[in-house]
Enzyme design. Sequence first.
Site, PDB file in Angstrom:
ATOM      1  N   HIS A 106      -3.737  -5.417   0.912  1.00  0.00           N
ATOM      2  CA  HIS A 106      -3.103  -5.669   2.212  1.00  0.00           C
ATOM      3  C   HIS A 106      -3.122  -7.152   2.577  1.00  0.00           C
ATOM      4  CE1 HIS A 106      -2.611  -1.540   3.801  1.00  0.00           C
ATOM      5  NE2 HIS A 106      -3.640  -1.254   3.036  1.00  0.00           N
TER       6      HIS A 106
ATOM      7  N   GLU B 224      -1.520  -8.545   4.910  1.00  0.00           N
ATOM      8  CA  GLU B 224      -1.443  -8.707   6.377  1.00  0.00           C
ATOM      9  C   GLU B 224      -2.805  -8.564   7.036  1.00  0.00           C
ATOM     10  OE1 GLU B 224      -0.824  -6.019   4.777  1.00  0.00           O
ATOM     11  OE2 GLU B 224      -1.279  -4.247   5.974  1.00  0.00           O
TER      12      GLU B 224
ATOM     13  N   CYS C 218       0.843  -1.199   0.000  1.00  0.00           N
ATOM     14  CA  CYS C 218       0.000   0.000   0.000  1.00  0.00           C
ATOM     15  C   CYS C 218       0.882   1.254   0.000  1.00  0.00           C
ATOM     16  CB  CYS C 218      -0.981  -0.036   1.175  1.00  0.00           C
ATOM     17  SG  CYS C 218      -2.317   1.158   0.985  1.00  0.00           S
TER      18      CYS C 218
END
Lengths: 963, 240
Positions: B204, B206, B94
């Site tokens: 993302h 994560e 990002c």
Amino acid sequence: MERIEVRVRQGFADPAGVAALHDLRLAGLNASSVRVHQVYFVKRLMDAARAARDVLVDPVLEERGSGGEGVAVSVSKRPGVMDPSEASVLRALRALGERPTRVVTAKTYWIVADASPEEIAAAVGRSLANAVIEEITPGEAPEPREALPATLSRPVSDLGLSRRAQAVLEAENIETIGDLVALSEADLLALKSVFPISLEEVAEGLRAEGVPVEAVGNTLRTVDRAPRVPNVPLAGLSDDELLATSRKYVLALNLHEMHAIRDHFRGLGRAPRLGELETIAQTWSEHCKHKTLTGPIDYTEDGRTERISNLLKETIFASTQELARDWCVSVFKDNAGIVRFDDEHDVCFKVETHNHPSAIEPYGGAGTGIGGVIRDILGTGLGAKPVANTDVFCFGPLDTKEIPDGVLHPLRVMRGVVAGVRDYGNRMGIPTVNGTVCFDPRYLGNPLVYCGTVGILPRGMHEKAARPGDRIVVLGGRTGRDGIHGATFSSETLHDESDTVSGGAVQIGNAIEEKKVLDALLRARDKGLFTAVTDCGAGGLSSAIGEMGAETGAEVWLERAPLKYMGLNPVEIWISEAQERMVVSVPAEQLDELLRLCAAEDVEATAIGFFTDTKRLLVKHYEDVIVDLSMEFLHDGLPKVPRRAEWTPSPPPPPEPPLPPRERLLAILSDGNTCSKEWIIRQYDHEVQAGSAVKPLVGPDGKGPSDAAVVVPVLGKRKGVAIGCGISPKLGDEDPYRMAIWVVDEAIRNVVAVGADPARIALLDNFSWGNCNDPEVLGAMVRAAKGCRDAALLFGAPFISGKDSLNNEFKGGKGTIRIPHTLLVSALGIVDDVTKCVTSDLKRAGSKLVLVGSGKPDPQVMRDVASAIRSGRVRACHDLSEGGLAVAIAEMAIGGGLGGRIRFDGDLFEEAPSRFLLEVSEDVGIGAVVGEVTKAPLLDFGGGFEVTLAEARDAFLVWERLL
Amino acid sequence: MTRVLVVRAAGTNCDRETAHAFAAVGGNPETRHVNELLAEPALLREYRILVFPGGFSYGDDIAAGRVFATELRQRAVPEIERLVADGGLVLGICNGFQVLVKTGLLPGGEGQVVTLAHNDSHRYQDEWVPLHVATDKSFLAKGERFLFPIAHAEGKLVASDETLDRLEENGQLVLRYARNPNGSLRDVAGMCDRTGRILGLMPHPERHLEPWHHPTWTRNGLAAEPDGLRFFQQAIAAVS
């Protein structure tokens, strides 16, 4: 100043222009194209071409250049209004080896429209700029005005420096005395190495020229000894004169309070200093002291009058004490209520309002609102880490045609408020996971903006106390003049000139500054570097230090407080609110380590005094005493004056003839109060911190509304918190007591519906009310407070914190518009294992639909639904709220992309408490089967009442077309 | 254990969960402030993986990632190139992807020739998007499919046709959206440099480490191996 103008290259779309075009059209301008140019003015730039190429211009998309098609209108910040991007641009330019001293930014809009230049500029004023904080200039962006005192504008050659020093300054583009004073410490040091004189000598030279500076360490500091602040004699003043004095200094103190102050100083045999009056006014303000809710009230209902000595204590707080839940860690004491989470952590929750600033400047007001409540959490216990945000807004209807003078259109207010919360919350890295929006014409001049934050802190960190000898350290944002009178302003009624009188009460937030403070503060907490912390909210240093030192005493040296610019007098330094600032008490032996830690995080930290054992508040500016007050008078001297409150039941308004059911269902689904809030929700980062277990939007295509959000605050665990809310202003007109029961019920329903344990729900109250000097208005609040108490006791859910915002009225040309009595109740539930949660979207054709609850507030229903969910047999669950059963099944169907067949004898639209609709895989032993989930995309209620899923979806997603 | 450095700056806000993700797949992550890296770029030599996580470094002022990129370009890029030459890995998620593009580390070798512009909606967007691995140039296996959330306002990849043609030919346009959320040219969600050792992406990973992160887990059940876990496992495997 060097001017660098950046625009998107021809041939590329200009998304900022497209967005501006959309806004201008919404504001009624018949525009066909807009291009936006970003303009940077940089002071003391050596190589503008390189700065543009390497920093300011995107080589793929943009170019340096000016001029355009159509009419140019430029927008820039007013002098003194903070520009959050300045620090970042300075940092980037410094990385190139530049040493600029100032950056000012502006935007130029090139607009092609079928309108005169005046009409175009007016449309920019209505949609793209706010005159309270920005200047709108026809044409290209003009060089910014320098708002400098005359001495600072003089050339450095006036200083009588050596020829060599002169040459050095010239080479460095330092032209005026102002340029020199504005240099950073590092730059001065760099200059000093070639200066033939010491910094002290530079300071001396400047002083000889009438520039008030001194050398402190390696830097120049301004010394503002003048203007001296006067004493304000009160002895011998008539009541009218006392009130005139209160008004003159915007103290918002009433006559009883002015009497108490006059008498106190008569006893001391001296006149109060202005700084003392200001300190007392801040501390005693409605905003800080909540004197209406905690003061005595003579309440009349049904011809009987009772004396309530402290409304909050006798109702809401009393119910919390009676419930005596052992998982309540700290209630109604700290910035936020704290409850136990697991063996290692507690969680805390606080919701605040920021109504008046948001009415005047929606973007800045909402941004500083969320910034403020985040600081509340940072200042809870020894500092909690924010893990989720909530927001609830009340606006005038979006299709309002007539707008009173001094009022912004609700569409503009909503867009600004949402953008403000978005830009601040997203930048802070805190997921915004829950909220709602209500519409009523009475919010037109006085919108409501509630912002809440949930935090987590290690167990055992809920206690704090500054100790005598601890240093008072401020960290974060500097003080300017923009934050003066926030507390007293928020305690007054809005009127049609509020935007001009109180423009100073609107500040611009800087989320990145606050993020740095968060990072530094939590690291310092984990190293045990401070003994107490508090946020610097309205009232600035005066309320923060006055509060922290209430039990000990404090001595403050204002000349050390970091300032944004010269020219503030000591009282202004003392009372001005600065955003992004916290105060900590630091043991002397840990001061160096704390200052080092802050420096490593690029956070400014400064010791400005120490806590004493004198129980006095002593504030000095060099040798001048600004405040010398006993803590006892400051905190306990507020006179308790009984207010009158009255409640007379008003007959319910005659019910409007209902629409036919089909039309009625579609009308409710597309009503602003009910329709999908996706336009807002997706602009918020609701996934950051990687704890999102139940999202605000659910179902395979993310169109279904969630009852509540569930967040896992500790990485790698499965224990979560559920966050929900209840609000229903329309019920308050008829009976605020019933409204209170309903909103408590609704908040609890919402978190239970996703899987929260009903035995572990904590509540917050937020009252936004009109002017409580009117006994009827105050009476309504007493009713609502009693409702909160009774509902909390009934459901066994304690209130742990709350806040009130009074005087929510708008005085315009056509009289006073009072907002509806608005009670927001927020619920924080615990979910032991988030993988047992359910969502509201229908899951599978053929499942039975079960209606639970008889329509009376019923804790057993909550327990039954929770245990059904735990059993794993509930596929979907939704509470019955606005529009009753009909709307509940419609929303579940929209979420799941399936249909529903309902056969129900009662009122499909009845709105009654403690009811749920469950989709079950097998019998759950509660409620009554009222239908089943169908594959056919149809809502079939029998008797010819049918709505297709597409129709329902279209109505529910109305904002996709409107916004 | 593979040493991983997560670098944070003012406004970085995904550093904790990114470090957690590497720890969850057996890495040994550490988080440091960029000030430390700028003061001593050689400390990179202690690590095998360098990560620029998500957030709003310096408020996204000027443009997303620009200020952070300017600082790195002046001080740290040679050490980053050395890490890559030594077989290390650089990952930008990002805001980290925006930083890598604006330093010119992506696509590499020719300054900044690609940019991440405002989404077509000109709004910040948080939504889950399916994507797939289109080439085998990076550490990700070609043909893999992921479901990750995006959360950004400036994620539309823009470059000239010639640049995109060349990158496509080189296999550098690694990650493609199956449903394009922001108008990104050629549906690019992420790309790598010519060596394949520097990878940046807007979504993302994560945020999809737990089965209950999935947006429809309450319908479709809890997955045994969430997509994000697979993503980070492959990163660790690439340097082991």
